[in-house]
Scaffold this active site. Sequence first.
Site, mmCIF file in Angstrom:
data_model
loop_
_atom_site.group_PDB
_atom_site.id
_atom_site.type_symbol
_atom_site.label_atom_id
_atom_site.label_comp_id
_atom_site.label_asym_id
_atom_site.label_seq_id
_atom_site.Cartn_x
_atom_site.Cartn_y
_atom_site.Cartn_z
ATOM 1 N N PHE A 39 0.807 -1.233 0.000
ATOM 2 C CA PHE A 39 0.000 0.000 0.000
ATOM 3 C C PHE A 39 0.832 1.272 0.000
ATOM 4 O O PHE A 39 0.336 2.344 -0.358
ATOM 5 C CB PHE A 39 -0.953 0.023 1.215
ATOM 6 C CG PHE A 39 -0.281 0.426 2.505
ATOM 7 C CD1 PHE A 39 -0.021 1.769 2.784
ATOM 8 C CD2 PHE A 39 0.119 -0.520 3.437
ATOM 9 C CE1 PHE A 39 0.615 2.151 3.958
ATOM 10 C CE2 PHE A 39 0.756 -0.149 4.618
ATOM 11 C CZ PHE A 39 1.010 1.189 4.865
ATOM 12 N N LYS B 298 -0.903 -7.373 -9.196
ATOM 13 C CA LYS B 298 -1.897 -7.516 -8.120
ATOM 14 C C LYS B 298 -1.585 -6.399 -7.129
ATOM 15 O O LYS B 298 -0.744 -6.547 -6.244
ATOM 16 C CB LYS B 298 -1.771 -8.900 -7.468
ATOM 17 C CG LYS B 298 -3.039 -9.442 -6.816
ATOM 18 C CD LYS B 298 -3.608 -8.563 -5.737
ATOM 19 C CE LYS B 298 -2.789 -8.597 -4.471
ATOM 20 N NZ LYS B 298 -3.255 -7.578 -3.482
ATOM 21 N N SER C 193 5.057 -6.946 3.647
ATOM 22 C CA SER C 193 5.583 -7.256 4.982
ATOM 23 C C SER C 193 6.359 -8.573 4.956
ATOM 24 O O SER C 193 6.147 -9.425 4.083
ATOM 25 C CB SER C 193 4.420 -7.352 5.971
ATOM 26 O OG SER C 193 3.534 -8.367 5.546
ATOM 27 N N CYS D 196 9.774 1.563 3.634
ATOM 28 C CA CYS D 196 10.659 0.486 4.080
ATOM 29 C C CYS D 196 12.080 1.005 4.249
ATOM 30 O O CYS D 196 12.932 0.304 4.752
ATOM 31 C CB CYS D 196 10.620 -0.662 3.087
ATOM 32 S SG CYS D 196 11.252 -0.172 1.486
ATOM 33 N N GLU E 113 8.971 -3.709 13.291
ATOM 34 C CA GLU E 113 8.692 -2.638 12.343
ATOM 35 C C GLU E 113 7.441 -1.890 12.816
ATOM 36 O O GLU E 113 6.368 -2.480 12.922
ATOM 37 C CB GLU E 113 8.460 -3.225 10.946
ATOM 38 C CG GLU E 113 8.216 -2.163 9.906
ATOM 39 C CD GLU E 113 8.057 -2.739 8.497
ATOM 40 O OE1 GLU E 113 7.388 -3.778 8.347
ATOM 41 O OE2 GLU E 113 8.579 -2.112 7.557
HETATM 42 P P1 NAD Z 1 1.295 -6.618 3.194
HETATM 43 O O1 NAD Z 1 2.305 -7.700 3.347
HETATM 44 O O2 NAD Z 1 0.145 -6.596 4.122
HETATM 45 O O3 NAD Z 1 0.638 -6.678 1.727
HETATM 46 C C1 NAD Z 1 1.448 -6.724 0.568
HETATM 47 C C2 NAD Z 1 0.682 -7.455 -0.533
HETATM 48 O O4 NAD Z 1 0.396 -8.779 -0.107
HETATM 49 C C3 NAD Z 1 -0.658 -6.807 -0.858
HETATM 50 O O5 NAD Z 1 -0.841 -6.842 -2.257
HETATM 51 C C4 NAD Z 1 -1.669 -7.679 -0.134
HETATM 52 O O6 NAD Z 1 -2.905 -7.736 -0.794
HETATM 53 C C5 NAD Z 1 -1.011 -9.038 -0.145
HETATM 54 N N1 NAD Z 1 -1.315 -9.842 1.055
HETATM 55 C C6 NAD Z 1 -1.621 -9.396 2.298
HETATM 56 N N2 NAD Z 1 -1.778 -10.440 3.146
HETATM 57 C C7 NAD Z 1 -1.524 -11.562 2.428
HETATM 58 C C8 NAD Z 1 -1.504 -12.965 2.754
HETATM 59 N N3 NAD Z 1 -1.745 -13.408 3.966
HETATM 60 N N4 NAD Z 1 -1.189 -13.833 1.774
HETATM 61 C C9 NAD Z 1 -0.918 -13.413 0.516
HETATM 62 N N5 NAD Z 1 -0.935 -12.099 0.158
HETATM 63 C C10 NAD Z 1 -1.229 -11.187 1.102
HETATM 64 O O7 NAD Z 1 2.102 -5.239 3.189
HETATM 65 P P2 NAD Z 1 1.503 -3.767 3.219
HETATM 66 O O8 NAD Z 1 0.910 -3.526 4.561
HETATM 67 O O9 NAD Z 1 0.681 -3.523 2.019
HETATM 68 O O10 NAD Z 1 2.839 -2.910 3.040
HETATM 69 C C11 NAD Z 1 3.670 -2.534 4.101
HETATM 70 C C12 NAD Z 1 4.846 -3.458 4.236
HETATM 71 O O11 NAD Z 1 5.565 -3.515 3.009
HETATM 72 C C13 NAD Z 1 5.854 -3.007 5.280
HETATM 73 O O12 NAD Z 1 6.271 -4.131 5.998
HETATM 74 C C14 NAD Z 1 6.997 -2.455 4.450
HETATM 75 O O13 NAD Z 1 8.257 -2.468 5.062
HETATM 76 C C15 NAD Z 1 6.951 -3.353 3.279
HETATM 77 N N6 NAD Z 1 7.621 -2.774 2.135
HETATM 78 C C16 NAD Z 1 8.847 -3.256 1.830
HETATM 79 C C17 NAD Z 1 9.545 -2.718 0.783
HETATM 80 C C18 NAD Z 1 10.910 -3.222 0.458
HETATM 81 O O14 NAD Z 1 11.464 -2.775 -0.522
HETATM 82 N N7 NAD Z 1 11.498 -4.121 1.211
HETATM 83 C C19 NAD Z 1 8.988 -1.680 0.027
HETATM 84 C C20 NAD Z 1 7.714 -1.224 0.353
HETATM 85 C C21 NAD Z 1 7.037 -1.781 1.422
#
Ligand code: NAD
Length: 506
Positions: free
Chosen positions: A171, A195, A248, A303, A397
Amino acid sequence: MNLKSPPSAPSTRLSAGVRRTNGILTVKNFIGGFWVDADSPETFPVMNPSFGTEIARTPSSGRHVVEDAVNSAHKAFEAWSGTPVKERAQVFFRYKALLERNLDELSALVHEENGKTMEEARAEIEKAIELTEFASSMPQLIPGEILEVSRGVECRIDRVPVGLVASITPFNFPSMVPHWTIPNALVLGNTMILKPSQVVPLSSLRIAELLAEAGLPPGVFNIVHGARETVEAICDHPGIDAVTFVGSTAVAKAVYVRATGSLKRALCLGGAKNHLIVMADAHEEMSATNIAASMTGCAGQRCMAASALVAVGQVDHIIKRLCEAARAIVPGTNLGAVISREAKERIERFITEAEQAGASVLVDGRGVVVPGKENGFYVGPTIIDHVRPDMAIAKEEVFGPVLAIMRAKDIDQALAIQRSSRYGNAASVFTQDGGLARYVAERASAGMIGVNIGVPVPREPFSFGGWNESKFGVGDITGKSAIEFFTKLKKTTVKWNPEARKNWMS
Ligand code: NAD
C-alpha cells in the site's frame, strides 16, 4: 484538495476501470485490454486516510479471474516477446511522456488513496518516471555476447524473457512500487499480471490506461485485484513463470515459499527496521534535519524510513536539534496520514508500551487531531529516548513516524545493535570521519548503506534490495540486477566453417 465535506469518492479523474452501483465505486480488473468485474461478491474498502472516509471498494478475484488473466497474457506473449527490444522500448518512451503529462493527476490519486502529502505523492510519480526512463534504455544494456570459442565455432548468449511475471505490491507506494517491475519486465519482453494492494487500487487503473495509450498491446499488462486469496491463486497457477512481491516480511516469506514451491522464480521483498548510527562528530544541523525527514517522510511508512537511532557517546546536542526539527513537522500540513485507523492505533500502542517499559517520550505524536480532517488517521512525529534493544519498539517494524533512540558507548556496540536486527534493508551512519564511515559500511548487516543520508535509496541504474528478512530470493528488484530476474539466458553454439571439422567440437 479543497473539499467542503469529507470525500466519498476520489476527486481525481478516474479511469474507466470503476463501476458505480448505488453510489459505491468498485474497481474492475484489467484483462486482455478490457475492464472486467471480479467473480466474487467479497470486497475490501478503499479509504481516503486524510479524512477517514471510504472512497471505493476493491473486489476479491478468485481462481477463475486469475485463469483468465493468465490466458490473455499467454495469448499476447508470442507477439510481444518477438517484438525487437528497441521497438518495445519505444512504448515506454511514449509512456514516460504520458506520466510526465499526467503528473498532477497521478500525484493527486496517490495522495487520495494513500494519505501521503501532495509533495510526497509527486515525488513518487517522479520516481516512477525515472524507473521508466531506465527501462527505456534497456536496448543499450542487454546486447548479447558472442565469441569464437574454437576455430569456426562460435557461442552466443541471448537474453530472452522469463514469460509471465506476476507483480504483487504493497500500500505504501501505490505507483512507485508497481513501477519497480512494470517497465523493466515488459521492455524485456515479458507479460505481466499486477496484483496491487487492495487498500490502494486506484493508481493502477490509470497506469493500465496510460500503458494502453502508449501503445502497449492488449494482454501484455493485466491487473487482478484482491488480497490473500488472489495472491495464493497466483502463486499456485502453473502458467505463471515468476513472482515478485513487495510487502511485509510475514507475507513475503509465505509468498516466497508458495511460489517457489510451485516451481516459480521468486523475489520477495519484506519489511524493515532501519538503524541510523549517529556519532558525536556528526554535522548537527544536517544530521538533525535529515533524520527528522527520514523518520517522518510518508508518515514513516517507507521500508527505508529511519526507525531506530543508535546514539554513540555524547550526541545530546544533535538529539535536541532533532526534536526541534520533528516538532516543526505538522500533521495535515507537511506530514501525511497513516494508512488506516488500525495502523494509527497499532503505532500509538507501540509508543505507549515503550513508555510503560521505561523509555522516555521526548516528542509525542499520539492523539493528534487535524482541524478539518478530524477523522483522518494522523500520528504526529514521535521520538522516544532510552529505548532498550530488547523492547518491542526497538525490534519490530512500527511503520509510522516514530524514532526509537538507543544509547551505545562505542561504535562496536552500536554495530552489534544494528546487526542483531532480523531485518537488513538499510543502515546509515552520521559522521564526518571517513574512516569510521567506511568501518560501518563494511560491517553493517544491510543491503543499502547511507553515509550522512537518512534514506539511502540507490537511484537508477543502481539496484534496490535489502538483506536478511528484508528480502527472499537472489538479486535485487530494480536496476541492472532486475535484468537477471526478468530474463533467462539462451546459449547457442554454431559451427559454420569447414575448418571446424578439424577441431575437437567436430
Ligand atoms: P502486506 O504484506 O500486508 O501486503 C502486501 C501485498 O500482499 C498486498 O498486495 C496484499 O494484498 C497481499 N497480502 C496481504 N496479506 C496476504 C496474505 N496473507 N497472503 C498473501 N498475500 C497477502 O504489506 P503492506 O501492509 O501492504 O505494506 C507494508 C509493508 O511492506 C511493510 O512491511 C513495508 O516495510 C513493506 N515494504 C517493503 C519494501 C521493500 O522494498 N522491502 C517496500 C515497500 C514496502
